[in-house]
Design an enzyme around this catalytic site. Structure first.
Site, PDB file in Angstrom:
ATOM      1  N   GLU A  32       0.932  -1.329   0.103  1.00 50.34           N
ATOM      2  CA  GLU A  32      -0.128  -0.093   0.059  1.00 50.34           C
ATOM      3  C   GLU A  32       0.856   1.194   0.115  1.00 50.34           C
ATOM      4  O   GLU A  32       1.770   1.246   0.919  1.00 50.34           O
ATOM      5  CB  GLU A  32      -0.862  -0.053   1.061  1.00 50.34           C
ATOM      6  CG  GLU A  32      -1.654   1.324   1.608  1.00 50.34           C
ATOM      7  CD  GLU A  32      -2.299   1.552   0.449  1.00 50.34           C
ATOM      8  OE1 GLU A  32      -3.081   0.903  -0.155  1.00 50.34           O
ATOM      9  OE2 GLU A  32      -2.580   3.054   0.095  1.00 50.34           O
ATOM     10  N   SER A  46     -19.709   6.774   0.259  1.00 53.79           N
ATOM     11  CA  SER A  46     -21.091   7.224   0.884  1.00 53.79           C
ATOM     12  C   SER A  46     -21.271   6.013   1.886  1.00 53.79           C
ATOM     13  O   SER A  46     -22.312   6.122   2.790  1.00 53.79           O
ATOM     14  CB  SER A  46     -22.262   6.934   0.066  1.00 53.79           C
ATOM     15  OG  SER A  46     -22.154   7.977  -1.203  1.00 53.79           O
ATOM     16  N   HIS A  50     -25.329  -1.680  -0.879  1.00 54.00           N
ATOM     17  CA  HIS A  50     -26.604  -1.495  -1.597  1.00 54.00           C
ATOM     18  C   HIS A  50     -27.271  -2.876  -1.562  1.00 54.00           C
ATOM     19  O   HIS A  50     -26.885  -3.955  -1.443  1.00 54.00           O
ATOM     20  CB  HIS A  50     -26.095  -1.164  -3.042  1.00 54.00           C
ATOM     21  CG  HIS A  50     -25.611   0.123  -3.359  1.00 54.00           C
ATOM     22  ND1 HIS A  50     -26.280   1.199  -3.461  1.00 54.00           N
ATOM     23  CD2 HIS A  50     -24.358   0.742  -3.363  1.00 54.00           C
ATOM     24  CE1 HIS A  50     -25.496   2.320  -3.639  1.00 54.00           C
ATOM     25  NE2 HIS A  50     -24.172   1.766  -3.616  1.00 54.00           N
ATOM     26  N   LYS A 250     -26.016   7.926  -9.564  1.00 51.09           N
ATOM     27  CA  LYS A 250     -27.166   7.716  -8.749  1.00 51.09           C
ATOM     28  C   LYS A 250     -27.912   8.729  -8.189  1.00 51.09           C
ATOM     29  O   LYS A 250     -28.888   8.734  -7.343  1.00 51.09           O
ATOM     30  CB  LYS A 250     -26.803   6.534  -7.420  1.00 51.09           C
ATOM     31  CG  LYS A 250     -26.316   5.324  -8.315  1.00 51.09           C
ATOM     32  CD  LYS A 250     -25.883   4.501  -7.104  1.00 51.09           C
ATOM     33  CE  LYS A 250     -25.774   2.791  -7.703  1.00 51.09           C
ATOM     34  NZ  LYS A 250     -24.449   2.534  -7.636  1.00 51.09           N
ATOM     35  N   CYS A 399     -11.408  12.787  23.021  1.00 47.37           N
ATOM     36  CA  CYS A 399     -12.354  13.628  22.241  1.00 47.37           C
ATOM     37  C   CYS A 399     -13.644  13.764  22.965  1.00 47.37           C
ATOM     38  O   CYS A 399     -14.364  12.762  23.369  1.00 47.37           O
ATOM     39  CB  CYS A 399     -12.239  12.705  20.874  1.00 47.37           C
ATOM     40  SG  CYS A 399     -13.596  13.535  19.935  1.00 47.37           S
ATOM     41  N   CYS A 401     -16.314  15.503  21.816  1.00 40.76           N
ATOM     42  CA  CYS A 401     -17.555  15.626  20.815  1.00 40.76           C
ATOM     43  C   CYS A 401     -18.010  14.219  20.697  1.00 40.76           C
ATOM     44  O   CYS A 401     -19.367  13.942  20.619  1.00 40.76           O
ATOM     45  CB  CYS A 401     -17.124  16.210  19.420  1.00 40.76           C
ATOM     46  SG  CYS A 401     -16.383  17.995  19.772  1.00 40.76           S
ATOM     47  N   CYS A 439      -9.366  17.543  20.617  1.00 47.64           N
ATOM     48  CA  CYS A 439      -8.623  16.262  21.145  1.00 47.64           C
ATOM     49  C   CYS A 439      -7.141  16.298  20.215  1.00 47.64           C
ATOM     50  O   CYS A 439      -6.484  15.417  20.317  1.00 47.64           O
ATOM     51  CB  CYS A 439      -9.483  15.147  20.618  1.00 47.64           C
ATOM     52  SG  CYS A 439      -9.852  15.046  18.780  1.00 47.64           S
TER      53      CYS A 439
END
Lengths: 483, 426
Positions: A32, A46, A50, A250, A399, A401, A439
């Site tokens: 990678e 997203s 599906h 889409k 953190c 939040c 944070c």
């Protein structure tokens, strides 16, 4: 070292293939170029699994979508990542749209997609009161889901490494040569030898194929901008909501993420492979599109935005299979529904490798599971109290939040997080409304002290993405380091 | 500072103060003065003092202590008072939840996850900075885009620099202070870009931090694009028209490796929200009475949690009042109900407190929407007072005395700040 299989690209497809291969008595390497896995296209999408009824007939997409959808349940049983079948809706605004829904329903039924159901406006209003009143009908697919795709990549890679995968991050492949008994893969960190090579290099797929003289897929790049909304809107829309599609996309969706916050997008515009910019025009298109579905959505609630690039093959389908170079497989052009299809693609690639002569001997010591990281925010008060008693580091908030504790950040580091993004996407620290204001310093310090390096050596996501420089006297040294 | 942690955390306190910054410290002291005997102050940092601890510049306390202190110096004055009043201080701790019966859930490495019953609670969590995302700047998302406050922490607390060549978006006070701070650290500050036609910070900061250091301030100009794939490489800036739309054909690029954003603060009121406390849509903080009590019985709030202040002196004053109110409440003493509701009128963005009484003297804090000079402050048609000038970046404090309201009989009192001639001759 000589490997049976080398996979190039640790996106969700590369990670899924790697993990499937570790079920067999094989030596497997995964290269990678980024500092951590899953940081390319796999991170910036997203996050939708599906329903399986959407891809056009006769495509590889259609052949892998529904199978992939079903396989996510197996993966989610063994591995810890956010995954929930929240269902999706395709909504119709007029008669043409309704006719499209009807065709989609029939297509889904033909493929064996379960649970598909047409909803009239009244039913839709009851189920999703915040969707537009102009919607006249909707097709509900309860088998659709959402996943935190980066968590899936981390978990797949961690599981594969646990089962013997050699994961080489920050390793860019610069050349591949086919010899008498396999391939020599040149990288910026030395040469690897492997009998088989799987090209899962995402937007670099054609580039990699070219190195070895294999077929290219004619990749072009389509950028998608996404906008994340504040937690305030959790529950505003509870299912992934699609308009009827245009020829190229889409359309703009409203997606409740696994964590419940809404995400709106994506756009679909041709771009360069490395164009991760968001634009004013993109934001306008996304929010206008989202408001068409759910009028209460506002730009004011945006807490984060990002863009991802889809690698699109010339024929718009996946390009998976043998190439003219024996032993070199292409698994490229993986755009939507690639995330959904990934586990099915991985199984298909195993079959292709077997066809090409790879002997598959099942191991009896494969461990399918990894320990789930503790998620403090998801525990009930008694469990939280027990966690802190067991380890006081769970009593210190890193953190606020997203309510992530120092214990969780340290666990993420122990699992391989080396950058701020690595910590963020494993723990959610920095993903909330203050976007790291509180944070960031805590995470920086924990990253530096666990790796026994200076804070100035910690990056956002590798390369030149440094965060802080040493002060005054150390300037001279810094000039060199960051030159 | 000595360790003020009790050996074992008591189950009940008269007053629990959430937050140990300037608001929390003053409220804790105020609570003792208001009659509370057992007071607990909870702070999430290792040391109390809040953001003051990273504000090492001077200019604090001119009103309150009548001398010029640094942020840590100002904090120390209050910490000493906290010590004198025998207040329990719980640091490295986080308040997870406060419920309507005033049970406070606290998380800390020291005591675990525990809950404390409070006679009254003061919310003093301060504010957070608005981020790049809040205003959606297009472009890439490289390292090097950070809030001015984070940069301040890096430089002043941690001893690091945020970059070598810095552009600043927004002219909030923290950004102005950091512009000067970075120049003093040998960093090149290429300019401050402010969307509005006026600076957002205090006038004195514009003069002392920018003008005195020849740092250009570009008003009516904003950042329209961020460039750089790994680290910031440059930003594109453009002037804006009256509707604040960028004039893209006049845009130019600014080379920099860092973009600080100083575009305002937002009250941190998660707890207020989960408590169901009524919030003011303009300040986004709780609606408060003249004793700084919220719409929930026994829950008080003060400081930047309620509305954004520009001087810590007023935070201390307001918070002391909140503490006194909480102390009195916990001791069973209720004060006279407010009988006047303040309504922001012409050129007034917000008023805090939201209600007052005609029985006592009050300090009312206003924010205006537009600069005016000279001008007149009017309370309904019963009182008016000349003001030399008002600017949106500076809070206006007004003492309202009972005698001002002698001829006032209604419930709602409109507050206007109008040009001098409109108000007629004084």
């Amino acid at each position: 070292m000589r490997f049976d299989v080398a996979i190039v690209g640790a996106g969700v497809v590369g990670c899924a293939i790697a993990r499937e291969l570790t079920r067999y008595r094989l030596t497997v390497a995964l290269c990678e170029r980024e500092v951590e896995v899953g940081l390319g296209t796999s991170k910036a999408n997203s996050g939708i699994i599906h329903g399986g009824h959407r891809a056009p007939d006769g495509t590889l997409k259609a052949a892998t979508e529904w199978r992939g959808n079903q396989l996510w349940s197996d993966m989610a049983r063994d591995l810890p990542f956010g995954f929930a079948r929240i269902g999706d809706l395709t909504v119709a605004f007029d008669d043409d749209d309704v006719a499209y829904l009807q065709r989609l329903l029939e297509q889904g039924l033909r493929r064996g997609v379960t649970g598909l159901e047409m909803w009239d406006a009244e039913r839709l209003r009851r189920e999703e009161p915040n969707l537009s009143e102009d919607i006249v009908a909707a097709l509900h697919a309860p088998s659709s889901g959402v996943v935190n795709p980066y968590e899936a990549c981390f978990a797949l890679a961690e599981s594969a490494v646990r089962n013997g995968l050699e994961l080489r991050t920050e390793t860019t492949v610069t050349g591949i040569e086919r010899g008498a008994d396999g391939f020599a893969i040149t990288t910026d960190r030395g040469t690897l030898h492997a009998r088989f090579v799987v090209n899962a290099a995402g937007v670099f797929g054609d580039e990699l194929a070219r190195m070895v003289g294999a077929e290219e897929a004619g990749l072009r790049f389509r950028k998608g901008e996404e906008y994340l909304l504040d937690k305030r809107l959790v529950g505003f829309v509870t299912r992934v909501t699609f308009p009827c599609p245009s020829p190229t996309s889409k359309g703009i969706l409203v997606t409740p993420t696994y964590d419940g916050t809404l995400m709106v997008g994506p756009t679909a515009t041709w771009s360069e492979a490395d164009d991760l910019t968001t634009t004013a025009a993109g934001a306008e298109e996304v929010f206008d599109g989202a408001r068409r579905l759910a009028p209460g959505i506002s730009e004011r609630d945006c807490i984060a935005e990002f863009a991802g690039v889809r690698a699109v093959a010339a024929d718009e389908d996946f390009a998976i299979g043998h190439t003219r170079v024996p032993g070199f497989l292409n698994v490229i052009g993986i755009q939507s529904p690639g995330l959904t299809a990934a586990p099915a693609i991985a199984l298909d690639v195993i079959d292709l490798l077997a066809e090409a002569g790879l002997a598959l001997e099942v191991r009896d010591d494969f461990v399918p599971t990894i320990d789930a990281p503790l998620r403090f925010a998801e525990l009930d008060p008694d469990e939280q109290a027990r966690a802190v008693r067991g380890d006081p580091r769970f009593g210190r908030i890193a953190c606020r939040c997203e309510l992530v504790t120092e214990g969780e950040v340290l666990d993420a580091i122990a699992r391989g997080a080396r950058t701020m993004d690595g910590v963020k996407f494993r723990t959610r620290a920095g993903m909330g409304r203050c976007q790291g204001g509180f944070c960031a310093w805590r995470c920086l310090r924990l990253l530096a002290s666990s790796q026994d390096v200076d804070v100035s050596a910690i990056t956002k996501r590798g390369g030149r993405s440094w965060i802080a420089l040493p002060r005054r006297d150390d300037h001279a040294a810094t000039e060199v380091e960051h030159a | 500072m000595p360790d003020l942690h009790p050996w074992e955390l008591p189950r009940r306190y008269d007053v629990v103060v959430v937050g140990g910054g300037p608001a929390g410290m003053a409220a804790a002291v105020g609570a003792c003065e208001g009659g509370a005997e057992r007071v607990l102050m909870v702070d999430r940092e290792h040391e109390a003092g809040g953001i003051l601890q990273q504000c090492i510049h001077h200019g604090f306390g001119l009103h309150h202590f009548k001398e010029e202190l640094t942020g840590p110096g100002y904090a120390q004055r209050y910490l000493e008072q906290v010590l004198e009043h025998d207040i329990d201080v719980l640091t490295d701790a986080y308040v997870l939840d406060v419920d309507a019966s005033r049970s406070v859930s606290v998380l800390s490495g020291r005591y675990g996850r525990t809950s404390v019953d409070a006679g009254a609670v003061v919310l003093a969590m301060g504010a957070r900075e608005r981020t790049r995302e809040a205003i959606r700047i297009p472009g890439t998302r490289p390292s090097g885009v950070m809030t001015a406050g984070f940069a301040q922490k890096l430089v002043n607390v941690a001893g690091y620099l945020p970059g070598k060549r810095v552009a600043i978006l927004g002219s909030g006070d923290i950004g102005l202070i950091m512009a000067r701070r970075l120049v003093l650290e040998g960093v090149e500050v290429v300019g401050v870009f402010e969307l509005m036609p006026h600076a957002n910070g205090l006038t004195r900061n514009v003069v002392q931090c920018l003008h005195d250091f020849d740092i250009p301030l570009h008003l009516s100009t904003t950042v329209v694009r961020i460039h750089g794939s790994e680290r910031v490489e440059k930003v594109t800036v453009a002037p804006v028209d009256e509707a604040l739309r960028p004039r893209m054909h006049e845009a130019w690029d600014v080379d920099c490796d860092t973009l600080l954003v100083s575009i305002g603060l937002i009250p941190d009121n998660e707890l207020a929200r989960t408590l169901g406390v009524r919030l003011d849509p303009v300040t986004t903080g709780p609606v408060v009475s003249s004793t700084m009590e919220t719409s929930r019985d026994g829950i008080f709030a003060c400081g930047n949690t309620v509305h954004i202040h520009d001087l810590v002196d007023w935070v201390s004053q307001e918070s002391r009042l909140a503490g006194e109110g909480a102390g009195a409440y916990a001791s069973g003493r209720r004060q006279a109900h407010d009988n006047v509701r303040l309504v922001p009128g012409t050129n007034v963005r917000s008023c805090v407190p939201h209600t007052i009484t005609t029985e006592r003297e009050h300090t009312v804090y206003l924010r205006v929407t537009q600069s005016l000079a000279p001008c007149t402050l009017r309370l309904g048609d019963v009182y008016e007072r000349p003001l030399r000038y008002v600017v949106p970046g500076e809070m206006v404090t007004v003492k309202v005395r009972p005698r001002f309201l002698e001829s006032f009989h209604g419930g709602a009192l409109r507050v206007d700040v109008v040009p001098r001639e409109e108000a007629g001759r004084e």
